[in-house]
Design a protein around this motif. Structure first.
Motif, PDB file in Angstrom:
ATOM      1  N   ASN A 127      56.022  39.799  49.638  1.00  0.00           N
ATOM      2  CA  ASN A 127      55.113  39.763  48.486  1.00  0.00           C
ATOM      3  C   ASN A 127      53.668  40.165  48.787  1.00  0.00           C
ATOM      4  O   ASN A 127      52.718  39.498  48.343  1.00  0.00           O
ATOM      5  N   PRO A 128      53.448  41.257  49.499  1.00  0.00           N
ATOM      6  CA  PRO A 128      52.068  41.722  49.674  1.00  0.00           C
ATOM      7  C   PRO A 128      51.533  42.221  48.334  1.00  0.00           C
ATOM      8  O   PRO A 128      52.299  42.681  47.476  1.00  0.00           O
ATOM      9  N   THR A 129      50.234  42.129  48.136  1.00  0.00           N
ATOM     10  CA  THR A 129      49.646  42.560  46.869  1.00  0.00           C
ATOM     11  C   THR A 129      48.487  43.530  47.108  1.00  0.00           C
ATOM     12  O   THR A 129      47.838  43.490  48.150  1.00  0.00           O
ATOM     13  N   ALA A 130      48.244  44.360  46.113  1.00  0.00           N
ATOM     14  CA  ALA A 130      47.138  45.320  46.176  1.00  0.00           C
ATOM     15  C   ALA A 130      46.529  45.471  44.795  1.00  0.00           C
ATOM     16  O   ALA A 130      47.230  45.370  43.776  1.00  0.00           O
ATOM     17  N   ALA A 131      45.220  45.685  44.756  1.00  0.00           N
ATOM     18  CA  ALA A 131      44.504  45.890  43.502  1.00  0.00           C
ATOM     19  C   ALA A 131      44.234  47.369  43.286  1.00  0.00           C
ATOM     20  O   ALA A 131      43.992  48.112  44.245  1.00  0.00           O
ATOM     21  N   ILE A 132      44.268  47.794  42.016  1.00  0.00           N
ATOM     22  CA  ILE A 132      43.907  49.145  41.633  1.00  0.00           C
ATOM     23  C   ILE A 132      42.509  49.065  41.029  1.00  0.00           C
ATOM     24  O   ILE A 132      42.295  48.327  40.045  1.00  0.00           O
ATOM     25  N   LEU A 133      41.556  49.775  41.621  1.00  0.00           N
ATOM     26  CA  LEU A 133      40.152  49.636  41.249  1.00  0.00           C
ATOM     27  C   LEU A 133      39.566  50.940  40.723  1.00  0.00           C
ATOM     28  O   LEU A 133      39.876  52.021  41.235  1.00  0.00           O
ATOM     29  N   VAL A 134      38.697  50.821  39.729  1.00  0.00           N
ATOM     30  CA  VAL A 134      37.905  51.946  39.234  1.00  0.00           C
ATOM     31  C   VAL A 134      36.444  51.514  39.281  1.00  0.00           C
ATOM     32  O   VAL A 134      36.058  50.546  38.613  1.00  0.00           O
ATOM     33  N   ASN A 135      35.670  52.189  40.106  1.00  0.00           N
ATOM     34  CA  ASN A 135      34.264  51.814  40.324  1.00  0.00           C
ATOM     35  C   ASN A 135      34.109  50.341  40.703  1.00  0.00           C
ATOM     36  O   ASN A 135      33.200  49.646  40.231  1.00  0.00           O
ATOM     37  N   GLY A 136      35.038  49.873  41.545  1.00  0.00           N
ATOM     38  CA  GLY A 136      34.953  48.521  42.054  1.00  0.00           C
ATOM     39  C   GLY A 136      35.499  47.450  41.139  1.00  0.00           C
ATOM     40  O   GLY A 136      35.514  46.261  41.509  1.00  0.00           O
ATOM     41  N   VAL A 137      35.974  47.820  39.954  1.00  0.00           N
ATOM     42  CA  VAL A 137      36.514  46.857  38.992  1.00  0.00           C
ATOM     43  C   VAL A 137      38.032  47.018  38.934  1.00  0.00           C
ATOM     44  O   VAL A 137      38.540  48.130  38.755  1.00  0.00           O
ATOM     45  N   ALA A 138      38.759  45.918  39.079  1.00  0.00           N
ATOM     46  CA  ALA A 138      40.215  45.971  39.067  1.00  0.00           C
ATOM     47  C   ALA A 138      40.740  46.266  37.666  1.00  0.00           C
ATOM     48  O   ALA A 138      40.341  45.625  36.690  1.00  0.00           O
ATOM     49  N   ILE A 139      41.624  47.268  37.567  1.00  0.00           N
ATOM     50  CA  ILE A 139      42.287  47.551  36.296  1.00  0.00           C
ATOM     51  C   ILE A 139      43.742  47.107  36.336  1.00  0.00           C
ATOM     52  O   ILE A 139      44.460  47.206  35.339  1.00  0.00           O
ATOM     53  N   GLY A 140      44.197  46.606  37.484  1.00  0.00           N
ATOM     54  CA  GLY A 140      45.557  46.135  37.624  1.00  0.00           C
ATOM     55  C   GLY A 140      45.850  45.778  39.062  1.00  0.00           C
ATOM     56  O   GLY A 140      45.006  45.927  39.946  1.00  0.00           O
ATOM     57  N   SER A 141      47.080  45.290  39.301  1.00  0.00           N
ATOM     58  CA  SER A 141      47.499  44.953  40.658  1.00  0.00           C
ATOM     59  C   SER A 141      49.002  45.115  40.768  1.00  0.00           C
ATOM     60  O   SER A 141      49.715  45.161  39.756  1.00  0.00           O
ATOM     61  N   VAL A 142      49.479  45.220  41.996  1.00  0.00           N
ATOM     62  CA  VAL A 142      50.920  45.330  42.256  1.00  0.00           C
ATOM     63  C   VAL A 142      51.300  44.358  43.365  1.00  0.00           C
ATOM     64  O   VAL A 142      50.490  44.057  44.243  1.00  0.00           O
ATOM     65  N   THR A 143      52.526  43.863  43.301  1.00  0.00           N
ATOM     66  CA  THR A 143      53.094  43.020  44.350  1.00  0.00           C
ATOM     67  C   THR A 143      54.366  43.682  44.841  1.00  0.00           C
ATOM     68  O   THR A 143      55.311  43.895  44.056  1.00  0.00           O
ATOM     69  N   GLY A 144      54.396  44.029  46.111  1.00  0.00           N
ATOM     70  CA  GLY A 144      55.529  44.767  46.653  1.00  0.00           C
ATOM     71  C   GLY A 144      56.787  43.934  46.771  1.00  0.00           C
ATOM     72  O   GLY A 144      56.728  42.754  47.134  1.00  0.00           O
ATOM     73  N   GLY A 145      57.923  44.542  46.456  1.00  0.00           N
ATOM     74  CA  GLY A 145      59.236  43.934  46.636  1.00  0.00           C
ATOM     75  C   GLY A 145      60.079  44.781  47.555  1.00  0.00           C
ATOM     76  O   GLY A 145      59.573  45.703  48.209  1.00  0.00           O
ATOM     77  N   THR A 146      61.356  44.528  47.575  1.00  0.00           N
ATOM     78  CA  THR A 146      62.244  45.242  48.503  1.00  0.00           C
ATOM     79  C   THR A 146      62.553  46.666  48.045  1.00  0.00           C
ATOM     80  O   THR A 146      62.917  47.512  48.862  1.00  0.00           O
ATOM     81  N   ASP A 147      62.431  46.932  46.746  1.00  0.00           N
ATOM     82  CA  ASP A 147      62.745  48.256  46.207  1.00  0.00           C
ATOM     83  C   ASP A 147      61.494  48.930  45.659  1.00  0.00           C
ATOM     84  O   ASP A 147      60.533  48.268  45.255  1.00  0.00           O
TER      85      ASP A 147
END
Length: 222
Positions: A127-147
């Motif tokens: 369950n690693p996670t990452a943020a998607i940023l535009v000019n330093g502001v998060a517009i979303g995030s993802v949590t990795g799974g097996t697929d």
């Protein structure tokens, strides 16, 4: 004739710039394919020059490693790849638990830009996670799974130069979110008014110089 010709060139240049305003891919190397791979057969750890990374960011990578270091991964070892994933992908964590990549591009104020990417987990972490940023502001995030999964979103630009980034917010044991096929599409920003003015002034100067030269030649001939 020369002045008319240079005017046509100027008009052509303006049309060329306008054509660039059509919707297009704004990221360089969103598939992490266009670089040399001198690392191990499984991964290639890269980061800013002078950092603790094994290698500096290679030519053709396109991205800035703006935090920590990251791994370009080979699907020979970390496959299967996502659809259209090519030979390589990216682990947002190289050594440690964090990492970030970013790119900047020009946008048009008020226009909508579409974001998409494929993601999953490094098989060594959960369950690693990452943020998607535009000019330093998060517009979303993802949590990795097996697929492999697909993330899509959009943002409305405030105009000018925009920095798009992918930042690992939770990773460990030298592993994080795997990424591939990262894309931002929309209308590329066009030159500012001052740039247009300089360009047209340059063409006008060339036209005037050509006109004076032709007059001089005519007088000498007479």
């Amino acid at each position: 004739m020369k002045i008319k010709f240079l005017g046509a060139v100027a008009a052509g240049a303006i049309i060329g710039f306008a054509a660039q305003a059509s919707a297009t891919e704004l990221l360089i190397n969103g598939g992490f394919e266009n670089q040399s791979f001198p690392g191990t057969t499984s991964y290639y750890n890269v980061g800013p020059s002078g950092s603790s990374a094994d290698y500096s960011v290679p030519a053709g990578f396109g991205w800035t490693v703006s935090n920590g270091n990251v791994d370009i991964i080979s699907y020979q070892s970390y496959g299967p790849a996502p659809t259209d994933g090519g030979k390589y992908g990216l682990d947002l964590v190289g050594y440690g638990s964090t990492g970030e990549i970013s790119e900047s591009f020009y946008t048009v104020k008020g226009d909508t830009y579409n974001v998409s990417l494929n993601y999953k987990s490094n098989p060594g972490v959960t369950n690693p996670t990452a943020a998607i940023l535009v000019n330093g502001v998060a517009i979303g995030s993802v949590t990795g799974g097996t697929d492999w999964q697909t993330y899509t979103n959009s943002f409305v630009s405030t105009g000018g130069k925009v920095t798009f980034a992918l930042n690992e917010t939770y990773g460990y044991a030298n592993g994080g979110v795997f990424l591939d096929n990262v894309s931002v599409t929309g209308v590329a920003g066009v030159p500012e008014i001052s740039t247009w003015a300089m360009m047209l002034a340059g063409f006008a100067s060339l036209g005037l110089a050509g006109y004076r030269r032709s007059r001089n030649i005519s007088v000498q001939s007479a």
